[in-house]
Every structure is written in C-alpha cells, then in structure tokens.
Design an enzyme around this catalytic site. Structure first.
Site, PDB file in Angstrom:
ATOM      1  N   ARG A  62       0.942   4.372   0.604  1.00  0.00           N
ATOM      2  CA  ARG A  62       0.315   5.514   1.274  1.00  0.00           C
ATOM      3  C   ARG A  62       0.419   5.316   2.776  1.00  0.00           C
ATOM      4  O   ARG A  62       0.895   4.281   3.235  1.00  0.00           O
ATOM      5  CB  ARG A  62      -1.165   5.574   0.892  1.00  0.00           C
ATOM      6  CG  ARG A  62      -1.887   4.236   1.133  1.00  0.00           C
ATOM      7  CD  ARG A  62      -3.361   4.307   0.858  1.00  0.00           C
ATOM      8  NE  ARG A  62      -4.004   3.015   0.796  1.00  0.00           N
ATOM      9  CZ  ARG A  62      -4.352   2.273   1.835  1.00  0.00           C
ATOM     10  NH1 ARG A  62      -4.097   2.709   3.067  1.00  0.00           N
ATOM     11  NH2 ARG A  62      -4.939   1.109   1.682  1.00  0.00           N
ATOM     12  N   ASN A  71       0.857  -1.182   0.000  1.00  0.00           N
ATOM     13  CA  ASN A  71       0.000   0.000   0.000  1.00  0.00           C
ATOM     14  C   ASN A  71       0.895   1.234   0.000  1.00  0.00           C
ATOM     15  O   ASN A  71       1.618   1.487   0.971  1.00  0.00           O
ATOM     16  CB  ASN A  71      -0.916  -0.003   1.220  1.00  0.00           C
ATOM     17  CG  ASN A  71      -1.949  -1.104   1.130  1.00  0.00           C
ATOM     18  OD1 ASN A  71      -2.611  -1.263   0.113  1.00  0.00           O
ATOM     19  ND2 ASN A  71      -2.076  -1.893   2.181  1.00  0.00           N
TER      20      ASN A  71
END
Length: 445
Positions: free
Chosen positions: A290, A288
């Site tokens: 982020r 991911n």
C-alpha cells in the site's frame, strides 16, 4: 483515467487522495463514520457517505457498507489509503467481483506477501536475505525447539501483523513457555489470525525501507529508500530520505527490493522493509502492499506524486517511468504529529484543538486534516498530521525541521512536537547514529 473514485479511509490520507484526484479532474466520494462527520475530507470531497458509527469494525472496516457506497455513487475505483482495508485481499477481491477497481495490488499479490511467513518464502525465492527465523509455528513445543536452534533473544510476530503490533520479545525459555499462547491470542484479537512466526531478535538495528512502483507486468522501479529508525513501541515517529547508509549498501538494498517486487509482478505502490544491523548486514522484514504514511519524504526528494502514479497504474495507463527517469535530490525529513503525551508513555490525547498554526516557508509541507475547533475522536490512530521539510542536504534539513517545529502551534491536546525539537538537537541524531532503540538509549526521556 477514472471519472470518480471512492476513498475508503479518513484523516490526512483521505485528504491527500482528494487533492491529487481534484488536480486530475477525478471526482471523489469519501466514506465516514459519525465521529468524522465534520472532518476536512468530508467537507472537501465531492460526495460523502456515512457508513456507520465510530467503531472501525462498524464503519471503516464494514465491507458491505463501503461497497454499497461505491455502487450507489457510481465510483469506478476505491482508494484504500493505508490501514483499515488497504491490505485486505478479500476486500480487493470483492471489489473486483463487483466491477470496481481496487487501487492497489492484486488480491493474489496481497495474499502472497500479506503474511510475514509468506513474505519470508518469497524473499528466499528472490535471493533476498531474511532474519534467521521460522515459518508459522504450530505449537509451543515447536516454538521452544526453534528458539533453541536460533538462540535467545527471539521475537514472536503475528504472521498477519503490521504497524508494529503483534510483536513480543522473548529472552528465556520460561518466557516463551508462558508467552506463546498469549502471543497467539493477541494475534487473533488484533488481526483475526492466531498464526505466529519467530525471528532472531536483534537488539540494535536500523529500519530502512525501499519505495517501489510496479505496473503488474514485471516492470518495477524504486524511488529511493527511507530511514524509519526513530520509533516508539515499534511504531514510527520520524522518517527521512535518503538514509545515511553507505552508497554500496544502499544500492544492494534497493536492488533487493526491486528484485522481490518483480518476482510477484507487483502493481502499484509498495514498500519493502529491511533491518540493517551494526555490521552492515541487511535482512528483509516484510512488504507493505500500500502507500505508506511516510511516502511524503520520497515525494519530496523525487518530485513525484505517488497517488497520481497509483491512479494511473490502476486506471490502465501503466507505469511510464523508467528507473533512469527517477532523479533524487536533496534530503527530506518527516515528523508525525501525534496527539500523544511523550511524558506519559505516549498516552493518546484526544479532544478539541482550540487553535492551530502550521509552519510554512520554503521547503515546508504539512499534510493534516485538522483545523481550529476540530475535535480529535478517541476511536482511531493518534496521528493528526505530518510535518515534512526538504533542503539541499541532511544538516540543512534538520535545521529547517527544527525551525518548522518551533513555528507550529497546536493548542489543546498534548502532541509529540516538543519531543521532536529535542531530537533535532540530539548529537546522535545529527550525525545519523539512529537505531530503533534511539529513544531508550540516546535520549533523556
């Protein structure tokens, strides 16, 4: 450091970014939909700009309106939070083209890691184990052949997917023949991309993830790992740091995470997600690109402000931390406070919060955008806050979390708080026997 940034998100993560920015002397602009006009981020930001009606595709996913808001207000950077535009490489590239810093990884890194198929290829090149599976499947015949080689049950996954969505367990050849086209259509509807990959489906496993920070020039560190195995419908409910893995296995997974992130010269905050089976084998699942919802537990055991690190890296100050500077202490647990009814298959419960009292005391943190009188809109995720605790060890952290949950009062909508109280009392949870099927196999629902 930036003088002004725009926050292209809503809810608790928008408020989280505002708080760090304010401490750094950075002005903030929040974009909002008409449904969020009276939300705390809008009330607390230095400036706010309405970018559309409640529907996400007309507001929080409206790239022209968000970029226009940034240019109009003179924002130098855009923090995307999580969800919405956070992992959209086209948006990051358009920011760059307009002279705005995207506070996150480069579009190139996101494209390389953004699809599950691409992530598997990079993992293999980084000597990181992956679950037996495939790249993108062209058609149902290719899927049937792959399933025969892998062995049932298998898991169909949207290559562009995330957040637990776009996944389908297939147990027989007949199910696959009928379900492949449906999986493609769901992937197209959810993510705008019908590409499907296949992996061996593991019935019982732990979901463990590694938090990394990188400077974009090959310097990558980890900030420990988290266990996120307590889930419903492949979406996380409770996270904790550190995990209860044996030290040797923990170090192997941490090293694998850093190795993969370094392979792509990763910049900013990122999370590498792994499956750990009952025999102690671990496999890379996805990255991911982020900040995560559950970043708070890693902050609590490290004493670091991840949003501050993101802003420092994005503004050109680099990553001053070395691995030996990261000191992890104690144990932290996070419960996601969702406006849902666990007794009715976690049905969302939007509506007005009549009254709210959040827990306090030593080692307790609450990240929430809610207040008494706040109306939870029905258009977005049901997350209304996060309750996080920290203590010297896991046993004491569980005791503290139960106390904090029982002290928290949210009147109006149904929430997941009563479920979490039961989990804190559960003997399997107390001894760390957690798997992703915990709610089905170790709880009386």
């Amino acid at each position: 450091m930036f003088k002004k940034i725009l926050i292209a998100n809503r809810g608790e993560i928008a408020l989280r970014v505002i708080r760090t920015a304010r401490e750094l002397g950075v002005k903030t602009v929040v974009v909002y939909s008409t449904a969020d006009e009276k939300s705390l981020p809008v009330l607390l930001a230095d400036e706010s700009v309405c970018v559309g009606p409640p529907a996400s595709n007309q507001s929080y996913l409206n790239i022209p309106n968000i970029l226009s808001a940034a240019l109009m207000t003179g924002a130098e950077g855009i923090h995307p939070g999580y969800g919405f535009m956070a992992e959209n490489p086209d948006f990051a590239e358009m920011c760059r083209e307009h002279g705005i810093v995207f506070i996150g990884p480069t579009p190139e890194s996101m494209r390389a890691l953004g699809s599950k198929a691409g992530g598997r290829e990079i993992a293999a090149a980084s000597n990181v184990p992956v679950v037996p599976g495939t790249g993108v499947l062209e058609d149902v015949d290719a899927a049937l052949l792959a399933a025969k080689q892998i062995g049932y049950p298998v898991l169909l996954k949207a290559s562009a997917g995330g957040g637990g969505r776009g996944q389908k367990v297939i147990r027989t050849q007949e199910e696959l023949a009928k379900g492949f086209a449906q999986a493609q259509e769901e992937a197209r509807l959810y993510f705008g991309d019908p590409a499907i990959i296949m992996e061996k489906f593991l019935e019982e496993f732990r979901h463990v993830e590694v938090q990394v920070m990188g400077d974009g020039n090959g310097h990558v560190i980890h900030i420990g790992e988290r266990d996120c195995s307590i889930q419903r419908r492949n979406q996380k409910l409770i996270e904790e740091a550190p995990s209860t893995l044996p030290d040797t296995l923990r170090q192997e997974i941490l090293d694998a995470g850093v190795r993969l992130a370094r392979h792509v010269n990763y910049a900013g905050a990122g999370t590498l997600e792994f499956i750990v089976d009952r025999d102690g084998n671990y496999y890379f699942m996805e990255m991911n690109t982020r900040i995560q919802v559950e970043h708070c537990v890693s902050e609590m055991i490290s004493g670091l402000d991840f949003v501050k690190l993101q802003l420092e890296i994005a503004s050109g100050h680099g990553l001053a931390l070395q691995q030996e500077d990261v000191k992890l202490q104690g144990h932290s647990i996070e419960c996601r406070l969702n406006a849902e009814d666990p007794d009715k298959d976690f049905r969302p419960a939007a509506g007005k919060i009549d009254d709210v009292h959040f827990a306090g005391g030593p080692g307790v943190r609450v990240d929430s955008h809610c207040y008494s009188g706040y109306v939870i809109p029905p258009h977005y995720d049901s997350l209304i806050g996060k309750l996080i605790v920290h203590h010297d060890d896991r046993e004491q952290a569980i005791t503290r979390m139960k106390r904090a949950l029982e002290e928290t009062v949210i009147q109006g909508p149904k929430t997941t708080i009563p479920l979490y109280v039961k989990i804190m009392d559960n003997p399997f949870y107390k001894r760390g026997a957690v798997m992703t099927n915990f709610l089905k196999t170790r709880m009386e629902m």
